[in-house]
Design a protein around this motif. Structure first.
Motif, PDB file in Angstrom:
ATOM      1  N   GLY A  10       0.607  -1.130   0.091  1.00  0.00           N
ATOM      2  CA  GLY A  10       0.044   0.009  -0.048  1.00  0.00           C
ATOM      3  C   GLY A  10       0.984   1.214   0.021  1.00  0.00           C
ATOM      4  O   GLY A  10       1.656   1.373   0.923  1.00  0.00           O
ATOM      5  N   GLY A  11       0.657   1.980  -0.921  1.00  0.00           N
ATOM      6  CA  GLY A  11       1.501   3.323  -1.011  1.00  0.00           C
ATOM      7  C   GLY A  11       0.896   4.295  -0.150  1.00  0.00           C
ATOM      8  O   GLY A  11      -0.273   4.148   0.621  1.00  0.00           O
ATOM      9  N   PRO A  12       1.586   5.729  -0.273  1.00  0.00           N
ATOM     10  CA  PRO A  12       1.031   6.550   0.656  1.00  0.00           C
ATOM     11  C   PRO A  12      -0.232   6.977   0.491  1.00  0.00           C
ATOM     12  O   PRO A  12      -0.753   7.331  -0.521  1.00  0.00           O
ATOM     13  CB  PRO A  12       1.928   7.694   0.168  1.00  0.00           C
ATOM     14  N   ASP A 224       9.033   1.080  -0.808  1.00  0.00           N
ATOM     15  CA  ASP A 224       9.358   2.543  -1.281  1.00  0.00           C
ATOM     16  C   ASP A 224       9.397   3.457   0.153  1.00  0.00           C
ATOM     17  O   ASP A 224      10.097   4.616  -0.281  1.00  0.00           O
ATOM     18  CB  ASP A 224       8.252   3.015  -2.274  1.00  0.00           C
ATOM     19  N   GLN A 225       8.718   3.363   1.023  1.00  0.00           N
ATOM     20  CA  GLN A 225       8.826   3.960   2.129  1.00  0.00           C
ATOM     21  C   GLN A 225       9.752   3.519   3.371  1.00  0.00           C
ATOM     22  O   GLN A 225       9.743   3.840   4.343  1.00  0.00           O
ATOM     23  CB  GLN A 225       7.160   4.389   2.760  1.00  0.00           C
ATOM     24  N   ALA A 226      10.531   2.674   2.986  1.00  0.00           N
ATOM     25  CA  ALA A 226      11.566   1.917   4.036  1.00  0.00           C
ATOM     26  C   ALA A 226      12.618   2.977   4.343  1.00  0.00           C
ATOM     27  O   ALA A 226      13.817   2.728   3.525  1.00  0.00           O
ATOM     28  CB  ALA A 226      11.987   0.524   3.299  1.00  0.00           C
ATOM     29  N   ILE A 227      12.715   3.628   5.363  1.00  0.00           N
ATOM     30  CA  ILE A 227      13.556   4.720   5.890  1.00  0.00           C
ATOM     31  C   ILE A 227      14.123   4.438   6.987  1.00  0.00           C
ATOM     32  O   ILE A 227      14.816   5.359   7.415  1.00  0.00           O
ATOM     33  CB  ILE A 227      12.726   6.304   5.463  1.00  0.00           C
ATOM     34  N   TYR A 228      14.187   2.958   7.496  1.00  0.00           N
ATOM     35  CA  TYR A 228      14.922   2.932   8.717  1.00  0.00           C
ATOM     36  C   TYR A 228      16.049   1.908   8.683  1.00  0.00           C
ATOM     37  O   TYR A 228      16.408   1.346   9.494  1.00  0.00           O
ATOM     38  CB  TYR A 228      13.797   2.444   9.704  1.00  0.00           C
ATOM     39  N   SER A 263       6.221  12.332  -7.344  1.00  0.00           N
ATOM     40  CA  SER A 263       6.785  11.593  -6.448  1.00  0.00           C
ATOM     41  C   SER A 263       7.256  10.249  -7.238  1.00  0.00           C
ATOM     42  O   SER A 263       8.024   9.548  -6.728  1.00  0.00           O
ATOM     43  CB  SER A 263       5.661  11.056  -5.256  1.00  0.00           C
ATOM     44  N   ASN A 264       6.427   9.702  -8.204  1.00  0.00           N
ATOM     45  CA  ASN A 264       6.857   8.396  -9.005  1.00  0.00           C
ATOM     46  C   ASN A 264       8.170   8.729  -9.750  1.00  0.00           C
ATOM     47  O   ASN A 264       8.713   7.917 -10.040  1.00  0.00           O
ATOM     48  CB  ASN A 264       5.794   8.179  -9.792  1.00  0.00           C
ATOM     49  N   GLU A 265       8.701  10.041 -10.055  1.00  0.00           N
ATOM     50  CA  GLU A 265       9.736  10.378 -10.795  1.00  0.00           C
ATOM     51  C   GLU A 265      10.897   9.975  -9.605  1.00  0.00           C
ATOM     52  O   GLU A 265      11.981   9.362 -10.115  1.00  0.00           O
ATOM     53  CB  GLU A 265       9.956  11.814 -11.081  1.00  0.00           C
ATOM     54  N   ILE A 266      10.616  10.443  -8.492  1.00  0.00           N
ATOM     55  CA  ILE A 266      11.572   9.987  -7.455  1.00  0.00           C
ATOM     56  C   ILE A 266      11.878   8.604  -7.413  1.00  0.00           C
ATOM     57  O   ILE A 266      12.846   7.885  -7.175  1.00  0.00           O
ATOM     58  CB  ILE A 266      11.274  10.611  -6.309  1.00  0.00           C
ATOM     59  N   VAL A 267      10.609   7.882  -7.201  1.00  0.00           N
ATOM     60  CA  VAL A 267      10.452   6.244  -6.958  1.00  0.00           C
ATOM     61  C   VAL A 267      11.439   5.477  -8.168  1.00  0.00           C
ATOM     62  O   VAL A 267      11.949   4.764  -7.853  1.00  0.00           O
ATOM     63  CB  VAL A 267       9.247   5.901  -6.951  1.00  0.00           C
ATOM     64  N   SER A 268      11.430   6.219  -9.333  1.00  0.00           N
ATOM     65  CA  SER A 268      11.837   5.672 -10.701  1.00  0.00           C
ATOM     66  C   SER A 268      13.499   5.479 -10.443  1.00  0.00           C
ATOM     67  O   SER A 268      14.341   4.824 -11.092  1.00  0.00           O
ATOM     68  CB  SER A 268      11.716   6.418 -11.683  1.00  0.00           C
ATOM     69  N   ARG A 269      13.938   6.220  -9.526  1.00  0.00           N
ATOM     70  CA  ARG A 269      15.314   6.237  -9.167  1.00  0.00           C
ATOM     71  C   ARG A 269      15.826   5.157  -8.108  1.00  0.00           C
ATOM     72  O   ARG A 269      16.926   4.655  -8.043  1.00  0.00           O
ATOM     73  CB  ARG A 269      15.838   7.611  -8.467  1.00  0.00           C
ATOM     74  N   ILE A 270      14.758   4.217  -7.629  1.00  0.00           N
ATOM     75  CA  ILE A 270      15.032   3.139  -6.883  1.00  0.00           C
ATOM     76  C   ILE A 270      15.601   2.131  -7.295  1.00  0.00           C
ATOM     77  O   ILE A 270      14.655   1.619  -8.376  1.00  0.00           O
ATOM     78  CB  ILE A 270      14.012   3.073  -6.075  1.00  0.00           C
ATOM     79  N   GLY A 271      16.624   1.391  -7.065  1.00  0.00           N
ATOM     80  CA  GLY A 271      17.140   0.316  -7.881  1.00  0.00           C
ATOM     81  C   GLY A 271      16.257  -1.130  -7.611  1.00  0.00           C
ATOM     82  O   GLY A 271      15.942  -1.617  -8.396  1.00  0.00           O
ATOM     83  N   TYR A 454      11.067  10.324  -1.157  1.00  0.00           N
ATOM     84  CA  TYR A 454       9.913   9.966  -1.680  1.00  0.00           C
ATOM     85  C   TYR A 454       8.893  10.090  -0.541  1.00  0.00           C
ATOM     86  O   TYR A 454       7.958  10.619  -0.835  1.00  0.00           O
ATOM     87  CB  TYR A 454       9.870   8.619  -2.185  1.00  0.00           C
ATOM     88  N   VAL A 455       9.271   9.805   0.845  1.00  0.00           N
ATOM     89  CA  VAL A 455       8.430   9.734   1.961  1.00  0.00           C
ATOM     90  C   VAL A 455       7.966  11.428   2.342  1.00  0.00           C
ATOM     91  O   VAL A 455       6.775  11.675   2.471  1.00  0.00           O
ATOM     92  CB  VAL A 455       9.056   9.338   3.147  1.00  0.00           C
ATOM     93  N   GLY A 456       8.961  12.380   1.872  1.00  0.00           N
ATOM     94  CA  GLY A 456       8.649  13.639   2.224  1.00  0.00           C
ATOM     95  C   GLY A 456       7.801  14.301   1.044  1.00  0.00           C
ATOM     96  O   GLY A 456       6.670  15.076   1.582  1.00  0.00           O
ATOM     97  N   ALA A 457       7.869  13.960   0.025  1.00  0.00           N
ATOM     98  CA  ALA A 457       7.204  14.495  -0.769  1.00  0.00           C
ATOM     99  C   ALA A 457       5.627  13.919  -1.242  1.00  0.00           C
ATOM    100  O   ALA A 457       4.806  14.775  -1.332  1.00  0.00           O
ATOM    101  CB  ALA A 457       7.522  14.016  -2.394  1.00  0.00           C
ATOM    102  N   THR A 458       5.421  12.670  -0.708  1.00  0.00           N
ATOM    103  CA  THR A 458       4.015  12.174  -0.331  1.00  0.00           C
ATOM    104  C   THR A 458       3.251  12.396   0.908  1.00  0.00           C
ATOM    105  O   THR A 458       2.390  11.824   1.079  1.00  0.00           O
ATOM    106  CB  THR A 458       4.035  10.493  -0.651  1.00  0.00           C
TER     107      THR A 458
END
Length: 477
Positions: A10-12, A224-228, A263-271, A454-458
């Protein structure tokens, strides 16, 4: 019977909690008793929300009827039968610091470069990260990129363990390890894990053990929101979760089209990530770029989040916003002191011939010049309440001249992106600058910084505002 596994992505703003409550509802409708359902999460807030909503929705009157709606630490605490007197706390942490001759606060935060923490907290960070990652201490030390000598760290870990052993104390990480050693799997049929992307290897091991006797397992989250990862969270385990079924929640109830696309443009950078097909709200939304905070019009109706990558960037943002005559809130509290407001209102009431009670009078006396005999003809509060710093009085006047009211709750929250995870606002101002350590990680190609921004933008419900770089260390937005 083999365990049936389900992955819910589930996305933001996609309604993940609502979907998980549907899972609970389906289980109850299928005859599963409430005390045979486990709902565990990384945070107390998520569990509390899920329990409250479940009790309301399913007319459950007693919280004890949901014994396994808990954080993982709370679940282990309960199953181990621990008491508060057996738990290592801040007082004990200070005592360990005294034994070692160092300062220990427990203020371990990803919001700043780890080297900005004191030596004691740096050692605590590495020691806890090693245990949570189920790694050898020296191995964790060698890869943590934190300025701590191995000799000092080894001494610290030894003293910490000896102190806990002597007083028969356990800390939060110990609870997880002891659960694996001493406790049976939970007596549940349905096992639900929320925010799965944030679990450490040790927490995953607890989940695996606790769910052994379950029939159905649901793991929900958003990679995509794994920031820990800084604290040992194992996003790779979440990305390789062996699910029999995978479900992607189809739409965001928060993000308008413009913010969604940005936000999806940021996500596209995630490998490494799960591909997800989902949609934004029908509203268009807006994305704006600003060269300075002073160019942002904060006079819109609704709430604001002003977000930075690192805590050290927040004071400058707060100062810029204060200069505009705007009130705000940080994790330290509101920028307008409520006690000052009460004193100002009491003073002006007395100056106009009114009356105040004893408590109001005492609060006023604490900040009023002793030379003032308040009454009609007395000077305005700005000149009389000299117990309030002049800079603060000038700030309060700026708010009033702008047409604001000191007693109004602030509509602007200033904080770090990490602290704002789970929050949302009508408008979000996202600052692109960052400190040295995350900038170096970004240069190395670490996916973590893409996820953070991505978390910040969403967080934005209507409008996303990007503050263009003010320094040479920044994220490209």
């Amino acid at each position: 019977m083999s365990l049936s596994t389900n992955l819910i992505l589930g996305g933001p703003g996609a309604g993940k909690t609502t979907r998980l409550l549907e899972v609970v509802e389906e289980a109850l409708a299928g005859g599963v008793p409430p005390d045979r359902i486990a709902f565990v999460s990384f945070t107390r807030a998520a569990v509390a929300e899920a329990a409250a909503r479940a009790m309301t929705k399913f007319k459950i009157k007693d919280r004890d009827d949901l014994p396994y709606f808990r954080t993982l630490h709370s679940m282990c605490y309960r199953q181990l039968g621990l008491s508060r007197s057996e738990v290592f706390n801040r007082r004990h942490l200070s005592a360990v610091g005294e034994l070692l001759g160092i300062r220990l606060t427990g203020a371990v935060s990803v919001d700043d470069d780890a080297d900005d923490m004191g030596e004691g907290d740096r050692m605590l960070f590495v020691e806890e990260m090693a245990r949570g990652s189920m790694r050898d201490l020296k191995d964790a030390w060698s890869t943590a990129n934190v300025q701590v000598s191995w000799h000092r760290l080894e001494q610290f870990a030894g003293v910490m363990q000896a102190y806990k052993d002597d007083l028969v104390l356990v800390d939060f990480t110990d609870m997880l390890s002891l659960f694996l050693e001493e406790c049976e799997p939970l007596p549940v049929d349905v096992f639900i894990v929320d925010e799965g992307q944030d679990l450490t290897p040790l927490q995953w091991a607890v989940v695996d053990h606790a769910s052994k006797d379950a029939i159905r397992m649901y793991v929900a989250g958003d990679d995509d929101q794994a920031i820990y990862q800084w604290s040992g969270a194992d996003v790779a385990r979440f990305l390789t979760f062996d699910a029999d079924e995978r479900e992607v929640l189809p739409a965001s109830h928060r993000l308008p089209r413009a913010v969604f696309d940005f936000s999806n443009e940021i996500v596209s950078r995630i490998g490494q990530r799960y591909d997800k097909e989902w949609a934004p709200r029908s509203e268009g939304g807006e994305v704006h770029h600003h060269r300075a905070v002073g160019h942002v019009d904060f006079a819109t109706d609704g709430s604001w989040l002003v977000l930075a990558r690192n805590r050290r960037l927040l004071p400058d943002l707060a100062e810029e916003i204060a200069t505009q005559g705007l009130s705000y809130r940080t994790r330290s509290g509101p920028s307008v002191d409520p006690a000052h407001v009460r004193a100002i209102l009491s003073y002006e009431k007395l100056r106009s011939g009114g009356h105040v009670d004893e408590n109001e009078l005492a609060e006023l006396a604490a900040v009023m010049s002793p030379e003032i005999d308040v009454g009609k003809g007395s000077p305005i509060w700005h000149d009389a309440l000299t117990g309030i710093l002049l800079s603060r009085r000038e700030y309060y006047l700026t708010i009033l001249r702008r047409g604001g009211r000191l007693q109004d709750p602030p509509q602007i929250i200033i904080d770090t992106i990490h602290s704002a995870k789970g929050m949302e606002a009508d408008d979000v101002l996202l600052c692109s600058d960052m400190m040295k350590r995350p900038h170096e990680a970004m240069i190395r190609g670490d996916d973590g910084e893409h996820r953070v921004f991505y978390v910040g933008a969403t967080r934005a419900r209507n409008r996303l505002h990007i503050l263009l770089p003010q320094t040479h260390r920044h994220y490209l937005l």
